[in-house]
Every structure is written in structure tokens, then in C-alpha cells.
Design an enzyme around this catalytic site. Structure first.
Site, short mmCIF file in Angstrom:
data_model
loop_
_atom_site.label_atom_id
_atom_site.label_comp_id
_atom_site.label_asym_id
_atom_site.label_seq_id
_atom_site.Cartn_x
_atom_site.Cartn_y
_atom_site.Cartn_z
N HIS A 1 1.02 -1.19 -0.27
CA HIS A 1 0.28 -0.24 0.33
C HIS A 1 1.61 1.46 0.07
O HIS A 1 2.26 1.36 0.65
CB HIS A 1 -0.76 -0.03 1.32
CG HIS A 1 -1.70 -0.57 1.17
ND1 HIS A 1 -2.04 -2.17 2.19
CD2 HIS A 1 -3.01 -0.97 0.56
CE1 HIS A 1 -3.29 -2.38 1.99
NE2 HIS A 1 -3.49 -1.88 1.11
N CYS B 1 -3.24 0.64 10.26
CA CYS B 1 -4.19 -0.31 8.65
C CYS B 1 -5.00 -1.06 10.09
O CYS B 1 -6.13 -1.55 10.02
CB CYS B 1 -3.58 -1.55 8.30
SG CYS B 1 -2.40 -1.85 9.02
C1 CIR Z 1 -3.17 -7.60 3.69
O1 CIR Z 1 -2.73 -7.96 2.95
O2 CIR Z 1 -4.85 -6.50 3.06
C2 CIR Z 1 -3.51 -7.46 4.97
N1 CIR Z 1 -3.25 -8.48 4.98
C3 CIR Z 1 -2.63 -6.58 5.11
C4 CIR Z 1 -3.48 -5.15 5.24
C5 CIR Z 1 -2.47 -3.83 5.45
N2 CIR Z 1 -3.25 -2.86 5.89
C6 CIR Z 1 -2.77 -1.79 5.91
O3 CIR Z 1 -1.43 -1.63 5.52
N3 CIR Z 1 -4.18 -0.37 5.10
#
Ligand code: CIR
Length: 271
Positions: A175, A262
Site C-alpha cells: 500500500h 491499518c
Molecule cells: C492485506 O494484505 O490486505 C493484509 N494482510 C494487510 C493489510 C494492511 N493494511 C494496511 O496497511 N492499510
């Protein structure tokens, strides 16, 4: 509308408790699955830190059917004017948008949706690609966030007075905010690889030291900066620059590519 000095001022946060299924969370590189019990403990410490920073928190019930649902930031965008239900680009995460909506309806008078099909096609955006500053909303196009999603978001927030600017997330980065975080309305903590595109150049940039790239996903909340523990050079750099740093254990979220931003949806209620 963006208000100078307000982009990191929050009153509330929504979190979701980690499910046992977090062991199946998505990850770019498998370094072992998170320990669910330790994840819960680290999540509780994160919530405590948000409350210590002055936020009232709501923790939603875990969702076993969505392993990554603890990462609530990806399903919505919260602005003082209202919330936008997003459309995560990871197929296993799209349903998280539906699941977050009731909490948004409780918290906000206005809840809007990223349209499933806009003028530019099927839009996808994950909140991890969205950085709200004092001036604008920066959105990094990525494997999870496409141009159609960014165009759709631009339309959705236009009459709230926001400018949406599209940037690129380098392909090796999950991201946009994996590699950057807002430190104040005009200052961004960033890795060198993210800043290399040059498009952040009109902000004051603080670069994380080489080897501490995983510290870049810091989050400024009121008077403190939350930083993952284990990055002493970044912590020192920020303290020297005048920021109050709170370092939090993040080993379990990190195994599934999660960081400080997140784990919560932060927002400011306009009285
Ligand atoms: C993913 O790959 O979507 C999750 N394991 C991690 C998401 C992390 N989100 C973020 O940094 N906003």
C-alpha cells in the site's frame, strides 16, 4: 474541507478485534503465521495507546470469515464531513466493506459509497493507499487500488471540498502508506523508495533510515506519533525533530503486512 492543522486531530476510532482466522491473513512473503493470542494482546495495547492519545474507541466483534478484517482502515475512508465505504481490491477483502458499514452508520450522519461501477470502470480502493493531509487526499495507485477507484473517490468527496491527487505506489510495496505516514499537516515520514517518484516533493519529508523501512507506516494522532517498536533510529530521528513518539509492539500484524495505520479508522466528529 481540509482545515490546516486538523488532518491529524481525531476524537474517535473504530477498530475490529482480530479473529482467530488471522493466521490465514494475506501476506506477500510468508515468515510464519501470527500468533492469535499475542496479536490480541498487541491489539489491546494499540487500543490503549489510541485512548491515551485522547480517542474514544469502538472495537467491533471479530469476523472469522474475513481473516484480514482486523485491518479496518482498508474498508473505509473517514473524513470529518462523513465516511466513504470503499471497495477493497483484494477479492477476499471486498466483503469487509459491507461489514464495516453498520459501524459507520452509527458514527456518521453521512455515509457514502464508492460506486461499484463508475464512468471509468470497476473501481477499487483500499484505505491503506489513502493519505489525508491538510491540503488534499493523496491516493497511491497499487495492486489493490485502481484508476477507476481513484476517479470514483474524487467524485464522491468533491462536494466536501477535497482535492484527490493520484500518485503511484511502487510495485514492490503493498500500500502507499506501507511506506509513508503523516507527521503533521505538512510533513510526511517516508521511505526513500516511495519518495523517489518525486511527487511528495512539496511536503516536508523526513526519510526513515535505511534498513528501517518498516517504520514508515507511522500514524500521527493528536499530540503523539505511533510507531512500530524495534526501529530505534527512526524513533530517535522523530524525537529529535520534536515529535512525541509512542512505540508499540507490532510483530504479529507485521507477519501479515499490517502496521500502525491499518488497525484503526480514525476520525474527528464535527460538533
Ligand atoms: C492485506 O494484505 O490486505 C493484509 N494482510 C494487510 C493489510 C494492511 N493494511 C494496511 O496497511 N492499510
Amino acid at each position: 474541507m481540509p482545515i490546516p492543522g486538523q488532518s491529524f486531530r481525531f476524537t474517535h476510532a473504530i477498530l475490529r478485534a482480530p479473529a482467530g482466522s488471522i493466521v490465514d491473513g494475506l501476506r506477500a512473503i510468508d515468515t510464519g503465521s501470527p500468533d492469535a493470542a499475542l496479536f490480541r494482546a498487541q491489539h489491546a495495547a494499540y487500543r490503549d495507546a489510541l485512548e491515551a492519545a485522547g480517542l474514544a474507541t469502538t472495537v467491533l466483534a471479530p469476523l472469522e470469515e474475513f481473516p484480514d478484517s482486523v485491518f479496518v482502515e482498508d474498508a473505509a475512508l473517514c473524513l470529518p464531513e462523513g465516511a466513504v465505504v470503499l471497495r477493497p481490491g483484494a477479492p477476499t477483502r471486498l466483503g469487509e466493506a459491507v461489514m464495516i458499514e453498520p459501524a459507520l452508520l452509527e458514527a456518521f450522519e453521512k455515509v457514502r459509497h464508492l460506486p461499484a461501477l463508475g464512468d471509468h470502470g470497476h473501481g477499487r480502493i483500499e484505505g491503506g493507499d489513502v493519505l489525508v493531509t491538510d491540503r488534499e487526499i493523496l491516493v497511491g495507485r497499487s495492486a489493490r487500488t485502481n484508476g477507476a477507484g481513484i476517479e470514483a473517490l474524487r467524485e464522491v468527496v468533491r462536494d466536501w471540498g477535497y482535492r484527490v491527487r493520484e500518485l503511484a505506489t511502487p510495485p514492490e510495496i503493498l500500500h502507499f502508506k506501507t511506506d509513508c505516514g503523516l507527521l503533521d499537516g505538512e510533513t510526511i515520514l517516508t521511505t526513500r523508495r516511495l519518495a523517489a517518484g518525486g511527487h511528495l516533493g512539496d511536503y516536508r519529508l523526513i526519510h526513515v533510515p535505511d534498513g528501517e523501512e518498516a517504520a514508515a507506516n507511522a500514524v500521527r494522532i493528536n499530540d503523539v506519533v505511533l510507531l512500530p517498536a524495534g526501529f530505534p533510529r527512526t524513533a530517535d530521528l522523530l524525537r529529535t525533530a520534536g515529535y512525541a513518539v509512542v512505540a508499540l509492539p507490532n510483530s504479529e500484524a507485521a507477519k501479515v503486512d499490517g502496521g500502525m495505520s491499518c488497525l484503526s479508522l480514525r476520525f474527528r466528529r464535527i460538533a
